[in-house]
Scaffold this motif. Structure first.
Motif, PDB file in Angstrom:
ATOM      1  N   TRP A  92       0.824  -1.210   0.000  1.00 37.62           N
ATOM      2  CA  TRP A  92       0.000   0.000   0.000  1.00 37.62           C
ATOM      3  C   TRP A  92       0.864   1.268   0.000  1.00 37.62           C
ATOM      4  CZ3 TRP A  92       0.050  -2.762   4.785  1.00 37.62           C
ATOM      5  CH2 TRP A  92       0.628  -2.069   5.844  1.00 37.62           C
ATOM      6  N   GLU A 105      11.138   5.116  10.346  1.00 37.08           N
ATOM      7  CA  GLU A 105      10.826   4.374  11.564  1.00 37.08           C
ATOM      8  C   GLU A 105      11.974   4.349  12.563  1.00 37.08           C
ATOM      9  OE1 GLU A 105       7.927   2.903  12.541  1.00 37.08           O
ATOM     10  OE2 GLU A 105       6.964   3.811  10.795  1.00 37.08           O
TER      11      GLU A 105
ATOM     12  N   ARG B  50       1.738   7.283  14.370  1.00 38.62           N
ATOM     13  CA  ARG B  50       1.238   6.443  13.274  1.00 38.62           C
ATOM     14  C   ARG B  50      -0.129   6.942  12.811  1.00 38.62           C
ATOM     15  NH1 ARG B  50       3.063   3.810  10.463  1.00 38.62           N
ATOM     16  NH2 ARG B  50       1.998   1.828  10.484  1.00 38.62           N
ATOM     17  N   GLN B  52      -1.234   8.544  10.312  1.00 39.72           N
ATOM     18  CA  GLN B  52      -1.635   8.360   8.915  1.00 39.72           C
ATOM     19  C   GLN B  52      -2.246   6.970   8.711  1.00 39.72           C
ATOM     20  OE1 GLN B  52       1.562   9.293   6.236  1.00 39.72           O
ATOM     21  NE2 GLN B  52       0.256   9.181   4.446  1.00 39.72           N
ATOM     22  N   GLU B  53      -1.578   5.961   9.240  1.00 42.44           N
ATOM     23  CA  GLU B  53      -2.072   4.589   9.104  1.00 42.44           C
ATOM     24  C   GLU B  53      -3.338   4.386   9.950  1.00 42.44           C
ATOM     25  OE1 GLU B  53      -1.573   2.298   7.135  1.00 42.44           O
ATOM     26  OE2 GLU B  53      -2.243   0.451   8.101  1.00 42.44           O
ATOM     27  N   ARG B  56      -6.139   5.772   8.012  1.00 44.60           N
ATOM     28  CA  ARG B  56      -6.482   4.874   6.891  1.00 44.60           C
ATOM     29  C   ARG B  56      -7.338   3.704   7.409  1.00 44.60           C
ATOM     30  NH1 ARG B  56      -4.395   0.707   3.301  1.00 44.60           N
ATOM     31  NH2 ARG B  56      -3.175  -0.164   4.981  1.00 44.60           N
ATOM     32  N   LEU B 153       1.642  -2.688  12.432  1.00 44.45           N
ATOM     33  CA  LEU B 153       0.429  -3.172  11.758  1.00 44.45           C
ATOM     34  C   LEU B 153      -0.763  -3.388  12.695  1.00 44.45           C
ATOM     35  CD1 LEU B 153       2.205  -5.841   9.542  1.00 44.45           C
ATOM     36  CD2 LEU B 153       1.250  -3.689   8.728  1.00 44.45           C
ATOM     37  N   ARG B 157      -4.712  -0.945  13.697  1.00 47.67           N
ATOM     38  CA  ARG B 157      -5.968  -1.673  13.462  1.00 47.67           C
ATOM     39  C   ARG B 157      -6.764  -1.820  14.760  1.00 47.67           C
ATOM     40  NH1 ARG B 157      -2.496  -2.726   9.618  1.00 47.67           N
ATOM     41  NH2 ARG B 157      -3.193  -3.352   7.547  1.00 47.67           N
TER      42      ARG B 157
END
Lengths: 268, 267
Positions: A92, A105, B50, B52-53, B56, B153, B157
């Motif tokens: 993505w 990071e 984080r 931005q993620e 999303r 990740l 979420r």
């Protein structure tokens, strides 16, 4: 620099590595070859601590990565850049975002500095004007080069390549080989390449090690490797170079291409 | 960082030994899933970094689920209203159908239906996405770059689900009540004002916050189960399929079981 001492690893009771001992010197290019399923990628994963051995140890500059955790493991891994077989780009993200990921990071560099570094590394792998594309929009060879740019963005001491030429056409394969040689020359990194492509191995390796049934069957410079008395090595060489009209002359280190009425030779 | 290295055990024809191994494997997986949740929760302090993620993921969980959530919520409210209304009509009490619809939606059906929709649509997509990343070595690549996959990740979420599941539940409740009102007005001859008055006046704060608490917990469950199943994927494309199926099945079961016990605790 990288040392594997009596490393053994089994999956579901099936031994994959049996007492593998391997030492890779600083600045050299070591190529690990072998048939599919002989433990080449497993060996590579042990070197970066993605897998832990059942017995034995893996040392990076004297630090044991196989037992390292947390910050210590991160510190050892900072020495590595890895080019995975599939490229392993985050789908993505754009090409530029993928290459910049380790900097965003793990460093405190500003956006402008990161952008400049990304541009520089992409230029080093001959990729320009694709920064805003996503991995799905570029070819397999370009993916590998983007992954290579990402692997070198933090200027690692050791570069690991897992099947760098697999799935590429011969022209692109040679291009990737040239990139590996150029990385070694321009950055002076230690390179460890896993492949089953002997042409690549002879082209880029300072030393070649062959894994057979989970053991190191042969290790040495390309010329000595080609003349090995190990039957599995000779069988592997024959299988790659003596199919059809191509034959290897190990004494001269040449592949002889036998054509219908003429013959030509090419140095390996 | 939790190890997702595949664990192997000897295969045996002995049924007892096989059952024992199956129980141990499932308990171990539950433990690992819990560790993923704890680690992701600890990384929530990095949520701004984080953003931005996280944004999303909130868009995927919230906005992109609106269509299916609206349809399900509307028809759930309509069915509830019709079924309850027809029974109440026998006793001449159809005017009270609003109480039943609003209570049922806020206490149980709102969070339950929202969580099921999210588990089936978003949770399965999370498991498939992370599973594909696992089998295509993207997770390995993150680890080699010293980027923690749980922070990179799972945390965005988890946060997105924790916020959007209760938010969507409020929306589901409202649409459900509106759907009930449509049926009450057209099928049961209850005026909208009477329906709305009953629906609101009998609704207590407890009904709302317990429903939202349920949605919050369901959001955590769905994201944790889906992300863990994705990260623990093995065996290529088949493994991704299995991980996706397992994430939906386990999420459904946990939503039902946890939903019952939360109802038992609060009522």
């Amino acid at each position: 620099m990288v040392t594997l001492e009596n490393v053994s690893k089994s999956f579901a009771g099936q031994p994959v590595l049996r007492n593998v001992t391997l030492h890779i010197e600083r600045g050299e290019t070591m190529v690990i070859v072998g048939s599919s399923g002989t433990g080449k990628s497993v060996t590579l994963k042990h070197m970066v601590g993605l897998l832990r051995p059942d017995s034995g140890q893996v040392l990076i500059d004297g630090d044991e990565i196989s037992s390292a955790r947390g910050r210590r493991l991160e510190r050892i891994r900072e020495k590595f850049g890895v080019l995975f077989q599939s490229g392993a780009l985050i789908n993505w993200m754009t090409v530029a975002q993928n290459v910049a990921l380790p900097l965003y990071e793990k460093t405190r560099l500003g956006d402008a500095e990161i952008a400049a570094k990304v541009k520089e590394k992409l230029a080093l792998v001959n990729l320009n004007d694709c920064e805003d594309k996503r991995p799905a929009e570029i070819s397999g060879g370009m993916k590998k080069r983007v992954a290579l740019a990402r692997a070198i963005i933090r200027e690692p001491e050791i570069l690991l390549y897992d099947e760098p030429t697999s799935g590429l056409d011969p022209v692109m394969s040679r291009h990737v080989e040239e990139q590996i040689i150029s990385m070694q020359q321009s950055l002076g990194v230690t390179s460890i390449v896993v492949t089953h492509d002997l042409h690549s191995a002879f082209s880029i390796g300072d030393r070649i090690a062959m894994l057979h049934e989970g053991r190191v069957a042969e290790i040495g410079p390309p010329e000595a490797f080609a003349k090995s008395s190990e039957s599995c090595v000779q069988e592997f060489i024959r299988a790659q170079f003596e199919s059809g009209r191509a034959k290897l002359n190990p004494a001269k280190g040449e592949i002889i291409w036998q054509q219908s009425d003429t013959s030509a030779s090419a140095s390996v | 960082m939790i190890s997702f290295e595949q664990e192997y055990s000897d295969r045996s024809n002995n049924a007892v030994a096989g059952t024992g191994r199956c129980i141990i494997r499932n308990v171990r997986n539950a433990g690992k899933g819990l560790l993923v949740l704890i680690e992701a929760a600890m990384w929530l302090v990095h949520v701004f970094k984080r953003r931005q993620e996280v944004g999303r993921q909130m868009l995927i969980v919230g906005i992109k689920s609106l269509g299916v959530t609206s349809t399900v919520a509307l028809f759930t409210g309509m069915i509830l209203s019709l079924q309850a209304g027809l029974i109440l009509k026998d006793y001449g009490q159809e005017v009270n159908v609003g109480i039943l619809v609003s209570q049922t939606m806020c206490r149980e059906m709102g969070p339950f239906m929202t969580a099921l929709i999210l588990a089936a649509s978003v949770g399965s997509a999370m498991a498939a996405e992370l599973g594909t990343m696992t089998v295509s070595e993207e997770i390995d690549a993150l680890q080699v770059m010293s980027i923690n996959p749980v922070r990179f990740l799972v945390m965005p979420r988890l946060f997105a689900m924790m916020i959007m599941c209760p938010a969507l539940t409020v929306y589901t409740n409202c649409i459900g009540v509106v759907g009930g009102g449509m049926v009450a007005g057209t099928q049961l001859d209850v005026t909208w004002s009477a329906y709305y008055q009953n629906a609101i006046s009998y609704l207590e704060l407890k009904e709302i916050y317990v429903g939202l608490l349920k949605a919050f917990v369901f959001g955590i469950v769905v994201s944790t189960v889906s992300c863990y199943q994705g990260l623990a994927t093995t065996n290529g494309a088949i493994g991704v399929g299995h991980a996706t199926r397992r994430s939906v099945v386990i999420s459904f079961l946990m939503i039902l079981i946890i939903g019952y016990f939360m109802t038992r605790i609060f009522y």
